[in-house]
Enzyme design. Structure first.
Site, PDB file in Angstrom:
ATOM      1  N   ASP A 264      15.245  -8.480  -1.020  1.00  0.00           N
ATOM      2  CA  ASP A 264      14.441  -8.877  -2.186  1.00  0.00           C
ATOM      3  C   ASP A 264      14.249 -10.393  -2.241  1.00  0.00           C
ATOM      4  O   ASP A 264      15.096 -11.153  -1.777  1.00  0.00           O
ATOM      5  CB  ASP A 264      15.138  -8.366  -3.465  1.00  0.00           C
ATOM      6  CG  ASP A 264      14.189  -8.326  -4.646  1.00  0.00           C
ATOM      7  OD1 ASP A 264      12.962  -8.442  -4.442  1.00  0.00           O
ATOM      8  OD2 ASP A 264      14.673  -8.181  -5.784  1.00  0.00           O
TER       9      ASP A 264
ATOM     10  N   ASN B 146       6.738   0.497  -5.542  1.00  0.00           N
ATOM     11  CA  ASN B 146       5.987  -0.664  -5.041  1.00  0.00           C
ATOM     12  C   ASN B 146       4.487  -0.397  -4.885  1.00  0.00           C
ATOM     13  O   ASN B 146       3.694  -1.331  -4.730  1.00  0.00           O
ATOM     14  CB  ASN B 146       6.567  -1.172  -3.703  1.00  0.00           C
ATOM     15  CG  ASN B 146       7.885  -1.899  -3.854  1.00  0.00           C
ATOM     16  OD1 ASN B 146       8.732  -1.870  -2.972  1.00  0.00           O
ATOM     17  ND2 ASN B 146       8.089  -2.587  -4.978  1.00  0.00           N
TER      18      ASN B 146
HETATM   19  C1  IPE Z   1      13.177  -3.308  -4.483  1.00  0.00           C
HETATM   20  O1  IPE Z   1      12.657  -4.553  -4.815  1.00  0.00           O
HETATM   21  C2  IPE Z   1      12.380  -2.694  -3.387  1.00  0.00           C
HETATM   22  C3  IPE Z   1      12.439  -3.367  -2.092  1.00  0.00           C
HETATM   23  C4  IPE Z   1      13.144  -4.408  -1.796  1.00  0.00           C
HETATM   24  C5  IPE Z   1      11.638  -2.772  -1.082  1.00  0.00           C
HETATM   25  P1  IPE Z   1      11.647  -4.763  -6.036  1.00  0.00           P
HETATM   26  O2  IPE Z   1      11.338  -6.197  -6.055  1.00  0.00           O
HETATM   27  O3  IPE Z   1      10.499  -3.827  -5.891  1.00  0.00           O
HETATM   28  O4  IPE Z   1      12.514  -4.294  -7.257  1.00  0.00           O
HETATM   29  P2  IPE Z   1      12.370  -4.645  -8.802  1.00  0.00           P
HETATM   30  O5  IPE Z   1      10.961  -4.355  -9.184  1.00  0.00           O
HETATM   31  O6  IPE Z   1      12.701  -6.087  -8.967  1.00  0.00           O
HETATM   32  O7  IPE Z   1      13.375  -3.769  -9.476  1.00  0.00           O
HETATM   33  C1  IPE Z   2      10.954  -7.782  -1.512  1.00  0.00           C
HETATM   34  O1  IPE Z   2      10.461  -8.970  -2.006  1.00  0.00           O
HETATM   35  C2  IPE Z   2       9.990  -7.059  -0.606  1.00  0.00           C
HETATM   36  C3  IPE Z   2       9.377  -5.874  -1.188  1.00  0.00           C
HETATM   37  C4  IPE Z   2       9.623  -5.354  -2.335  1.00  0.00           C
HETATM   38  C5  IPE Z   2       8.350  -5.240  -0.381  1.00  0.00           C
HETATM   39  P1  IPE Z   2       9.572  -9.009  -3.331  1.00  0.00           P
HETATM   40  O2  IPE Z   2       8.153  -8.838  -2.936  1.00  0.00           O
HETATM   41  O3  IPE Z   2      10.063  -8.048  -4.319  1.00  0.00           O
HETATM   42  O4  IPE Z   2       9.816 -10.474  -3.804  1.00  0.00           O
HETATM   43  P2  IPE Z   2      10.047 -10.950  -5.307  1.00  0.00           P
HETATM   44  O5  IPE Z   2      11.171 -10.152  -5.859  1.00  0.00           O
HETATM   45  O6  IPE Z   2       8.764 -10.698  -6.035  1.00  0.00           O
HETATM   46  O7  IPE Z   2      10.372 -12.405  -5.193  1.00  0.00           O
HETATM   47 MG    MG Z   3      11.436  -8.128  -5.787  1.00  0.00          MG
END
Ligand code: IPE
Ligand code: IPE
Ligand code: MG
Length: 256
Positions: free
Chosen positions: A36, A84
């Site tokens: 993340d 997502n």
């Molecule tokens: C969790 O991260 C999913 C992945 C890392 C693929 P998110 O960024 O989607 O999670 P939330 O929305 O902060 O809970």
């Molecule tokens: C994790 O990084 C990757 C996926 C969820 C695909 P994020 O895209 O959630 O990055 P932040 O949390 O918005 O910084």
């Molecule tokens: Mg994230």
């Protein structure tokens, strides 16, 4: 553990790369990671979020190699959740394209290194080209004996448990299964992680302290490690730090 006994237990293959504080005998067998913080990494640099995802893919490539070199049996990473899909279409499309590109670029090398690839989640909803690549990767590497590399794409723990419930109910309805046969083991047999031991260590980067629907069943007794470091910056040293913390934990599983 003394330095001497560390040297005795380390294999020539993994000992030079592990920091002395780590005991190669007590590494987690299975590490799961919620990768993340890619978007924030890019935004802080005034760059589009997609750059963060591309950089994050490089981090994953490096850490898969580390885990493989250190003799960790399995690495499971959360690449795309069922939630997502709610992101802007441009970002979703970019991520699907990135998964395809990574598979195209890295599959041959992973295969040579003996990596066994698997994907967790409902793959039928993926773009056709990605779906094809995913199937090819599974087939090509199915007999490999190196690290088990699970990539969760369109994965949701709730969806996976729901699907298991449906399959079991159908079996009961058909009469091929009885209610008394519904056990923790038989439920596990219907999850997409079937046949694999649960993760020993779960790492989430970027400071969020939640599971976001990742491996809800499987993480029941997993050790959790949360760090503020964003995924792009989570390098070999950071992983070793997490492993060192893991080695300090007392896993009791309800016992004394
Ligand atoms: C969790 O991260 C999913 C992945 C890392 C693929 P998110 O960024 O989607 O999670 P939330 O929305 O902060 O809970
Ligand atoms: C994790 O990084 C990757 C996926 C969820 C695909 P994020 O895209 O959630 O990055 P932040 O949390 O918005 O910084
Ligand atoms: Mg994230």
């Amino acid at each position: 553990m003394t330095q001497t006994s560390l040297r005795q237990t380390a294999t020539p293959q993994n000992s030079p790369q592990l920091i002395p504080a780590l005991n190669p005998q007590f590494l987690p067998k299975h590490v799961a990671i919620i990768m993340d913080g890619n978007g924030r990494w890019a935004t802080r640099r005034n760059m589009p979020r997609t750059i963060g995802h591309s950089q994050g893919a490089r981090t994953l490539k490096d850490l898969l190699r580390c885990c493989s070199d250190w003799g960790i049996d399995a690495l499971t990473v959360y690449a795309f959740s069922t939630e997502n899909w709610q992101r802007p279409l441009d970002e979703v499309n970019f991520l699907m394209m990135l998964f395809e590109r990574m598979l195209q670029q890295e599959l041959a090398e992973m295969h040579i290194k003996g990596v066994k690839i698997n994907f967790l989640g409902d793959l039928t909803a993926l773009p056709v080209t990605l779906n094809k690549l995913v199937k090819q990767a599974i087939e090509l590497t199915q007999h490999n004996r190196g690290i088990q590399f699970n990539v969760a794409i369109n994965y949701g723990g709730r969806a996976d448990i729901t699907k298991a419930c449906q399959a079991i109910s159908q079996a009961v309805q058909r009469g091929t299964m009885q209610v008394k046969d519904i056990t923790e083991e038989s439920i596990e047999q219907h999850l997409c992680t079937r046949g694999q031991p649960a993760p020993d260590l779960m790492i989430r980067t970027s400071g969020e302290m939640r599971l976001s629907n990742f491996l809800l069943w499987e993480l029941a007794y997993t050790e959790m490690y949360f760090t503020d470091t964003l995924w792009v910056d989570f390098d070999k040293q950071e992983l070793q730090k997490a492993l060192a913390v893991y080695q300090q934990r007392k896993r009791r599983f309800g016992r004394l």
